[in-house]
Every structure is written in C-alpha cells, then in structure tokens.
Design a protein around this motif. Structure first.
Motif, PDB file in Angstrom:
ATOM      1  N   ASP A  31       0.851  -1.193   0.000  1.00  0.00           N
ATOM      2  CA  ASP A  31       0.000   0.000   0.000  1.00  0.00           C
ATOM      3  C   ASP A  31       0.888   1.246   0.000  1.00  0.00           C
ATOM      4  O   ASP A  31       1.682   1.463   0.926  1.00  0.00           O
ATOM      5  CB  ASP A  31      -0.903  -0.018   1.240  1.00  0.00           C
ATOM      6  CG  ASP A  31      -1.928   1.118   1.227  1.00  0.00           C
ATOM      7  OD1 ASP A  31      -1.872   1.968   0.310  1.00  0.00           O
ATOM      8  OD2 ASP A  31      -2.772   1.142   2.149  1.00  0.00           O
ATOM      9  N   ARG A  58      -0.201   4.220   0.311  1.00  0.00           N
ATOM     10  CA  ARG A  58      -0.780   5.209   1.234  1.00  0.00           C
ATOM     11  C   ARG A  58      -1.234   4.487   2.497  1.00  0.00           C
ATOM     12  O   ARG A  58      -2.423   4.375   2.775  1.00  0.00           O
ATOM     13  CB  ARG A  58      -1.955   5.934   0.592  1.00  0.00           C
ATOM     14  CG  ARG A  58      -1.558   6.926  -0.480  1.00  0.00           C
ATOM     15  CD  ARG A  58      -2.772   7.682  -0.991  1.00  0.00           C
ATOM     16  NE  ARG A  58      -3.599   8.200   0.096  1.00  0.00           N
ATOM     17  CZ  ARG A  58      -4.712   8.917  -0.100  1.00  0.00           C
ATOM     18  NH1 ARG A  58      -5.117   9.171  -1.326  1.00  0.00           N
ATOM     19  NH2 ARG A  58      -5.411   9.353   0.913  1.00  0.00           N
ATOM     20  N   PRO A  59      -0.288   4.005   3.293  1.00  0.00           N
ATOM     21  CA  PRO A  59      -0.677   3.221   4.465  1.00  0.00           C
ATOM     22  C   PRO A  59      -1.182   4.101   5.599  1.00  0.00           C
ATOM     23  O   PRO A  59      -0.903   5.306   5.656  1.00  0.00           O
ATOM     24  CB  PRO A  59       0.633   2.535   4.869  1.00  0.00           C
ATOM     25  CG  PRO A  59       1.680   3.521   4.450  1.00  0.00           C
ATOM     26  CD  PRO A  59       1.179   4.116   3.172  1.00  0.00           C
ATOM     27  N   ASP A  60      -1.945   3.484   6.515  1.00  0.00           N
ATOM     28  CA  ASP A  60      -2.215   4.108   7.808  1.00  0.00           C
ATOM     29  C   ASP A  60      -0.994   3.902   8.693  1.00  0.00           C
ATOM     30  O   ASP A  60      -0.394   2.815   8.688  1.00  0.00           O
ATOM     31  CB  ASP A  60      -3.427   3.463   8.487  1.00  0.00           C
ATOM     32  CG  ASP A  60      -4.730   3.822   7.801  1.00  0.00           C
ATOM     33  OD1 ASP A  60      -4.725   4.793   7.014  1.00  0.00           O
ATOM     34  OD2 ASP A  60      -5.736   3.128   8.039  1.00  0.00           O
ATOM     35  N   TYR A  61      -0.638   4.918   9.471  1.00  0.00           N
ATOM     36  CA  TYR A  61       0.474   4.806  10.414  1.00  0.00           C
ATOM     37  C   TYR A  61      -0.144   4.635  11.803  1.00  0.00           C
ATOM     38  O   TYR A  61      -0.937   5.469  12.248  1.00  0.00           O
ATOM     39  CB  TYR A  61       1.359   6.048  10.344  1.00  0.00           C
ATOM     40  CG  TYR A  61       1.990   6.201   8.979  1.00  0.00           C
ATOM     41  CD1 TYR A  61       1.314   6.850   7.950  1.00  0.00           C
ATOM     42  CD2 TYR A  61       3.237   5.643   8.703  1.00  0.00           C
ATOM     43  CE1 TYR A  61       1.872   6.957   6.684  1.00  0.00           C
ATOM     44  CE2 TYR A  61       3.796   5.757   7.450  1.00  0.00           C
ATOM     45  CZ  TYR A  61       3.116   6.412   6.439  1.00  0.00           C
ATOM     46  OH  TYR A  61       3.670   6.512   5.190  1.00  0.00           O
ATOM     47  N   THR A  62       0.230   3.562  12.494  1.00  0.00           N
ATOM     48  CA  THR A  62      -0.404   3.183  13.755  1.00  0.00           C
ATOM     49  C   THR A  62       0.641   3.067  14.855  1.00  0.00           C
ATOM     50  O   THR A  62       1.727   2.509  14.627  1.00  0.00           O
ATOM     51  CB  THR A  62      -1.149   1.843  13.598  1.00  0.00           C
ATOM     52  OG1 THR A  62      -2.056   1.944  12.495  1.00  0.00           O
ATOM     53  CG2 THR A  62      -1.930   1.498  14.859  1.00  0.00           C
ATOM     54  N   GLY A 111      -2.353  10.815   3.583  1.00  0.00           N
ATOM     55  CA  GLY A 111      -2.802  11.092   2.223  1.00  0.00           C
ATOM     56  C   GLY A 111      -1.692  11.248   1.219  1.00  0.00           C
ATOM     57  O   GLY A 111      -1.954  11.620   0.076  1.00  0.00           O
ATOM     58  N   TYR A 112      -0.414  10.967   1.612  1.00  0.00           N
ATOM     59  CA  TYR A 112       0.701  11.086   0.677  1.00  0.00           C
ATOM     60  C   TYR A 112       1.073   9.718   0.135  1.00  0.00           C
ATOM     61  O   TYR A 112       1.094   8.724   0.864  1.00  0.00           O
ATOM     62  CB  TYR A 112       1.921  11.707   1.367  1.00  0.00           C
ATOM     63  CG  TYR A 112       1.707  13.144   1.749  1.00  0.00           C
ATOM     64  CD1 TYR A 112       1.908  14.171   0.830  1.00  0.00           C
ATOM     65  CD2 TYR A 112       1.302  13.484   3.038  1.00  0.00           C
ATOM     66  CE1 TYR A 112       1.719  15.491   1.181  1.00  0.00           C
ATOM     67  CE2 TYR A 112       1.116  14.802   3.400  1.00  0.00           C
ATOM     68  CZ  TYR A 112       1.319  15.805   2.473  1.00  0.00           C
ATOM     69  OH  TYR A 112       1.126  17.108   2.829  1.00  0.00           O
ATOM     70  N   SER A 113       1.421   9.630  -1.153  1.00  0.00           N
ATOM     71  CA  SER A 113       1.863   8.385  -1.775  1.00  0.00           C
ATOM     72  C   SER A 113       3.366   8.247  -1.637  1.00  0.00           C
ATOM     73  O   SER A 113       4.121   9.211  -1.851  1.00  0.00           O
ATOM     74  CB  SER A 113       1.484   8.357  -3.259  1.00  0.00           C
ATOM     75  OG  SER A 113       0.082   8.305  -3.411  1.00  0.00           O
ATOM     76  N   PHE A 123      -3.913   6.215  14.915  1.00  0.00           N
ATOM     77  CA  PHE A 123      -3.568   5.985  13.521  1.00  0.00           C
ATOM     78  C   PHE A 123      -3.899   7.226  12.706  1.00  0.00           C
ATOM     79  O   PHE A 123      -4.814   7.986  13.027  1.00  0.00           O
ATOM     80  CB  PHE A 123      -4.300   4.769  12.955  1.00  0.00           C
ATOM     81  CG  PHE A 123      -5.783   4.984  12.753  1.00  0.00           C
ATOM     82  CD1 PHE A 123      -6.282   5.406  11.532  1.00  0.00           C
ATOM     83  CD2 PHE A 123      -6.670   4.781  13.800  1.00  0.00           C
ATOM     84  CE1 PHE A 123      -7.638   5.623  11.349  1.00  0.00           C
ATOM     85  CE2 PHE A 123      -8.040   4.994  13.622  1.00  0.00           C
ATOM     86  CZ  PHE A 123      -8.526   5.415  12.395  1.00  0.00           C
ATOM     87  N   ILE A 124      -3.115   7.430  11.656  1.00  0.00           N
ATOM     88  CA  ILE A 124      -3.276   8.561  10.752  1.00  0.00           C
ATOM     89  C   ILE A 124      -3.033   8.092   9.326  1.00  0.00           C
ATOM     90  O   ILE A 124      -2.072   7.349   9.057  1.00  0.00           O
ATOM     91  CB  ILE A 124      -2.278   9.698  11.104  1.00  0.00           C
ATOM     92  CG1 ILE A 124      -2.744  10.460  12.345  1.00  0.00           C
ATOM     93  CG2 ILE A 124      -2.100  10.674   9.944  1.00  0.00           C
ATOM     94  CD1 ILE A 124      -3.997  11.290  12.158  1.00  0.00           C
ATOM     95  N   ASP A 125      -3.880   8.543   8.392  1.00  0.00           N
ATOM     96  CA  ASP A 125      -3.635   8.411   6.970  1.00  0.00           C
ATOM     97  C   ASP A 125      -3.310   9.803   6.451  1.00  0.00           C
ATOM     98  O   ASP A 125      -4.211  10.628   6.227  1.00  0.00           O
ATOM     99  CB  ASP A 125      -4.863   7.847   6.252  1.00  0.00           C
ATOM    100  CG  ASP A 125      -4.699   7.846   4.732  1.00  0.00           C
ATOM    101  OD1 ASP A 125      -5.712   7.613   4.035  1.00  0.00           O
ATOM    102  OD2 ASP A 125      -3.573   8.101   4.235  1.00  0.00           O
TER     103      ASP A 125
END
Length: 629
Positions: A540, A542-546, A592-594, A588-590
């Motif tokens: 992915d 654009r992963p979620d960071y947890t 939005g950056y690729s 967790f945060i997404d």
C-alpha cells in the motif's frame, strides 16, 4: 539612588544608579590575599546551527591574574556536561539550547555569556510591513504585519511576537509589545517629542514549537519640519514645553505634534525691561501649538519699557497648601509668588515612595506671571493615600533659588486602608478539576492595588507568573473576591498555584500554595511512543500509520521519509484526530501522501500543550521501523 541590584555570571554584584547620570557599578570580593577571578577570553562553538543530530565543537580560554591553575566545565543546555577547555558534544532533538562555559581558579568560578545552539530547521520570515523607511506624522496609526514559513510545522498567531523601540540619538526607549502576525502603533500627539535623530524600530520575532526563531525589523521615520521661535527683540527667553531657551530657537519636530510655548510677562535684556505684547499666531503668552506641515516661524513681540526694575535674584519661596490632612488626591499646590522669578520647579512625593512630580512651570503657567500674589498648579497626578511632602524652588534666566521648606500632608479620601496588604487567602481551583483553563479566585485585600498570580502544572513549566491590577481581577474596591482566567492551558496531572498582594509601598509574602489535579488525561510528560505499523514489506503506497497511545499525550508529531530522501510527512496531529483522544489503545493517521518505491522509515513523538516527549527510536539509537514498497 540605587535602582537595581543583581548578581552577575562572574559572581560579582552589579547595580544601577541615577545621580548625575545613569551608571552601572560592580562590587566584587577579592579576599584578603587580593585574589582576582579568572577572565574568560574565549567561549565559542562551531557550528552553532544545523540539522538533528548536530555535533558541535566547543573551545574556551581564560587568563588569571595570579596565574592559578584553571579548570574548565561546559554546560551544554540539554542536561549534559563535560570538562575541558576544548570539548565536543552532539545534540539530539530539535530545539534551541544555551551552552555556558564555567572557569574556576579554585576560589572563584565565573561563567561566559550563553552560546545559542539551534538544532533543526528554524522558521523563515518571508515578509514584513511597513516598508523600511516609511514616514509618519503625529496622530497616524501605523499598521504592521509579517508572514513566515516553517518546513516542520504550520505556524500560528502565537508564533509571532513584536517589540517596538523608540531610538533617540545614541540610546533607545523600550516601547509597546504585541503578539500575533499583525498589529498597529498609534503615533502620540504629545509627550516625548521627535527632536534630533529619532525613529521607531519595529521588530518581529517568529518562534516555532521547537523554540527556533527568526527575527526581522524595519525602521520608520518622523515627517518633520523646522519650527523657529523668535522674540522681538531676540535674546529673550522662550519656554518650549516648560524648558527655557534663549531666542532664536530652531527646533526640528514632528508634523501635527503638539508643543506648549510660553514667555514671561516681562523680561530684562541688558538694562531695558521688555513687556510681552503678542505672539505672531495670536496665541496667549502661554499656549499650545500644533506643528504645521511646512517650516514655520513664530514670534513673541515685546515692547520696550523703562530701565529694568527689580532684576534681582529670586528668593526662597513660601509654600501655602496643601498641608496637614487632605481629602483631595489631586490637589492644587499653592505658594507665594516671587517678584524676580520667571519659573518655578515643583517637587511632590507621596506615600508610594515614587516621585510624582518634578517639573518646571513658567510663572504664567502657574498664574503668577506678574510676580505678585500666589502661584497655583494642579499637576493632574493622583496622590496615594497616606503621608507625602512637597516643595518649590524659584528661578529666572540668571539663577535658581534654594528649595523652599518642605510642606507635609496626609491624603485620606475615605477610600479605606492606606496600610499594608496582608497574605492572601485562596479560594479555587483546588483538588480534582476538569477545566484546563480555570479561573483562579482569592479573597480581596482592602489595601492591595495589584496581585501576582503564579501557576505551575505537571509539565514542570511555569504557566503563569504575572502581575494584575486589582481592577483587572475584579476587586478594585478591595472587597469580595478577585478572579482571573488566564488563557494558558494546563497539562493533565498535578499542579499548584499561589498569589501575593501588593500596593505601591509594599509586597506581601506569597499565600499558602493551593494544589489541584487536572483530570481527564494521564498527566505528566509524554514518554517514548511504541510504533505498530507499517513495517517490513508493504504494497500500500498510502498506508495508515499506527502506534500505541501515550496516556499523557494530547498531540503527536508524525515524520515519514521514503526512498526519495525527503520528508513526505512532518506534521502535528491532535490525539482526537489520531483517534486516541481517550489516551488509550492505538492511534492511527492516513496523511494522504503516496510513497515512492524502495526503503522508507517513520517515527512519532508525543506532546502536550506544555511539553514534548522524545522521538520514537531512530537510526542512531536503534533499528528504525522500516518498510519496503
């Protein structure tokens, strides 16, 4: 008179005083053997700024009058220390640090001035208004503003602070301060005038959440003309803002500024006495003038009379009132006129210990230009309840008489007290509270005119240490309770506060301390965050960071780098935005950056409104959480 006494970094006492001029003096003890302290000749660092981590080399040197062996000790400002004249140290973590060198000869230790070390990317000021060199007139309002950027964060209004300095020849006066990205400065129409080399300096400082800053300033200048004051004949005395000057006078001054000009009813020049007739602008002998927008000449016309009558020296003045007990705190000061005086100096002290009046007035301004009868001045200053004294001296252009006998008075307006305030009793907050911006309430003191509030919370940072007037805290009458709600937000956990009362004469001891606990969070300083995912190989972009929530944190800073070597994310998020406002579970945060293909890394630091924890483990201290797209 000594106005301030402080211990300097070399251990000596320094004091300021006013006598014939302002002076700074030093007092130091050299012992019976005459031992002198060491003198630091070099305390330097290289580099003084750079990216995190930042290795810095420090160099120090000193001399000693007795050639005693010297020891060198460095305090790096981040809790670390080292011995030696030349040392190296690596700073970890963005911020501004003050390093200090201490040198000892075995008897006395002296310290260098702090060396500021900036780690990280400071903000940069991109614009400031008004333009440097802007011209102003009295009565104008000067708008000022600035913009700035920071590669690490979004700056807010609290990042901007302003200071305004009034420069006058080779010195300056401090002026107003301001917070926020914009504000305004009103140019006063009276008061300190703009004669000689005068200008304002408007200074903006922008500081980010790491304590790194950038500063810029502009100078703005008065729009001035030459005001020429003459007497006919010239050579007589004119009072410009109560200061005597011999005509003709050419005075450069600000357009639209208000001055007071005055002349005596009669003056002697040589052996001839001249009687005032008129000013060329039609004003009275003593009157105000507004500076026009072009060079202007004003003349005081005199008519020659006979030979000078009197012309002698003024004598010692006899004061009349106020005296004894008085109920008026803005009284008229009255004394007998002197036939040879053209001006009088009035000095008034009240129970505050601060000199209220020390001003020259023309005889005309005091209503005794004829040299007969009584003189009277209402100064406009309010006297403090309690005992005071006043006196007068007479003068003309040739001589000043001695001071009059001092006349004492006691102000008792029935406003109460006049004595010393006592120790304040606190009311609230105490115990468990949920409001992080509470109102602080205490019992009023009938003799207090101001209060100092001190608040500490669990962050270890002093949140409030401020004087407030009794009126500002709602107890100007000296009865009931006082209350103030500062805008600072408390950290979760234990804290304490206290208050002291004061008036113009005395400050009381601090009140007993009242403790509180801000509930709703874990309290204390956030710790090191434990990261959860992503790690290893991921598909992915654009992963979620947890990561695991910290019980004390109210916000988190997320840093993400991908294979391009640039920061893809470097942003603060509130705990609520990260889904862990309850301070439990995971955040967790997404963003939005690729991400680009290849190796990358990420880390998080936790923070509160008052403090920040360390970054989660990174390459210098341990294996980064890594991923491969």
């Amino acid at each position: 008179k000594i106005t301030s006494l402080e211990q300097g970094p070399d251990g000596a006492l320094y004091y300021t005083k006013f006598s014939t001029g302002a002076k700074i003096r030093r007092i130091r003890y050299i012992g019976s053997g005459g031992n002198h302290p060491p003198v630091i000749t070099d305390a330097s660092a290289n580099p003084v700024s750079g990216a995190d981590p930042l290795p810095v080399t420090f160099n120090g040197a000193a001399t000693d009058n007795e050639n005693d062996p010297l020891t060198y000790h460095w305090l790096f400002g981040d809790g670390n220390e080292a011995d030696g004249a030349s040392v190296s140290h690596t700073y970890n973590g963005n911020g501004s640090y003050n390093a200090v060198l201490q040198v000892s000869d075995g008897t006395t230790t002296v310290a260098s001035n702090p060396i500021q070390i900036d780690v990280g990317s400071p903000p940069g000021i991109t614009s400031i208004t008004p333009d440097d060199g802007t011209i102003f007139r009295a009565g104008n309002t000067v708008e000022f503003s600035a913009t700035a950027t920071d590669s690490d964060e979004t700056l807010d209004e609290s990042s901007f602070s302003w200071e305004i300095l009034f420069h006058h020849n080779d010195h300056f006066h401090t002026g107003p301060t301001h917070s926020g990205s914009n504000g305004s400065l009103f140019i006063e129409t009276s008061g300190h005038d703009w004669n000689d080399n005068t200008r304002y300096e408007i200074i903006v400082d922008v500081t980010d959440s790491d304590g790194l800053s950038d500063t810029a300033s502009v100078f703005i200048y008065p729009d001035k003309i030459d005001l020429t004051l003459e007497t006919v004949p010239n050579g007589l005395t004119i009072y410009l803002d109560s200061i005597p000057k011999i005509a003709p006078i050419v005075y450069d001054t600000l357009i639209d500024f208000q001055h007071n000009i005055g002349v005596a009813a009669a003056q002697c020049l040589g052996t001839t006495e001249y009687t005032f007739d008129s000013w060329s602008d039609g004003g009275a002998a003593n009157h105000d003038v507004i500076v026009p927008d072009s060079n202007t000449t004003l003349q005081a016309m005199y008519i020659a009379g006979g030979a000078c009558s009197g012309g002698g020296d003024p004598g010692v003045v006899t004061p009349i009132s106020p005296s004894g007990n008085i109920t008026e705190n803005t009284p008229a000061f009255i004394w007998n006129a002197d036939p040879n005086a053209t001006r009088y100096k009035l000095r008034v002290d009240d129970s505050s210990g601060i000199r209220k009046v020390n001003t020259w007035y023309t005889a005309e301004a005091a209503g005794c230009g004829t040299g007969t009868g009584t003189c009277s001045i209402v100064t406009g200053y309010t006297l403090k309840e309690g005992d005071g004294a006043w006196k007068v001296k007479a003068a003309n252009d040739s001589i000043k008489a001695a001071w009059s006998a001092e006349m004492t008075f006691t102000v008792d307006t029935g406003g109460g007290g006049g004595g010393d305030p006592g120790v304040v009793t606190l009311v609230s907050p105490g115990g468990g509270i949920t409001d992080r911006t509470p109102a602080y309430t205490w019992d009023a003191d009938p003799n207090a005119t101001k209060y100092k509030l001190r608040v500490d919370d669990s962050s270890g940072t002093r949140k409030v240490n401020t004087w407030y007037t009794a009126d500002a805290v709602g107890c100007g009458s000296g009865t009931g309770t006082c209350s103030i709600a500062p805008s600072y937000q408390l950290a979760f956990g234990d804290g304490a506060w206290k208050v002291r009362a004061a008036n113009d004469s005395v400050k009381t001891a601090w009140s007993a301390e009242m403790t509180f606990t801000v509930e709703g969070g874990g309290g204390g300083v956030p710790g090191t965050v434990t990261l959860v995912s992503p790690s290893g190989n991921i598909s992915d972009r654009r992963p979620d960071y947890t990561w695991n929530a910290d019980p004390a944190a109210t916000r988190y800073k997320l840093k993400v780098n991908d294979s391009t070597g640039s920061n893809k994310v470097l942003t603060w998020y509130t705990a609520d935005e990260a889904g862990c406002g309850a301070a439990t579970g995971t955040c967790f945060i997404d963003p939005g950056y690729s991400l680009a293909d290849g190796d990358g890394s990420w880390q998080v630091k936790a923070g509160t409104d008052a403090d920040k924890g360390p970054w989660s483990p990174y390459v210098i201290h341990g294996q980064l959480t890594r991923f491969l797209t």
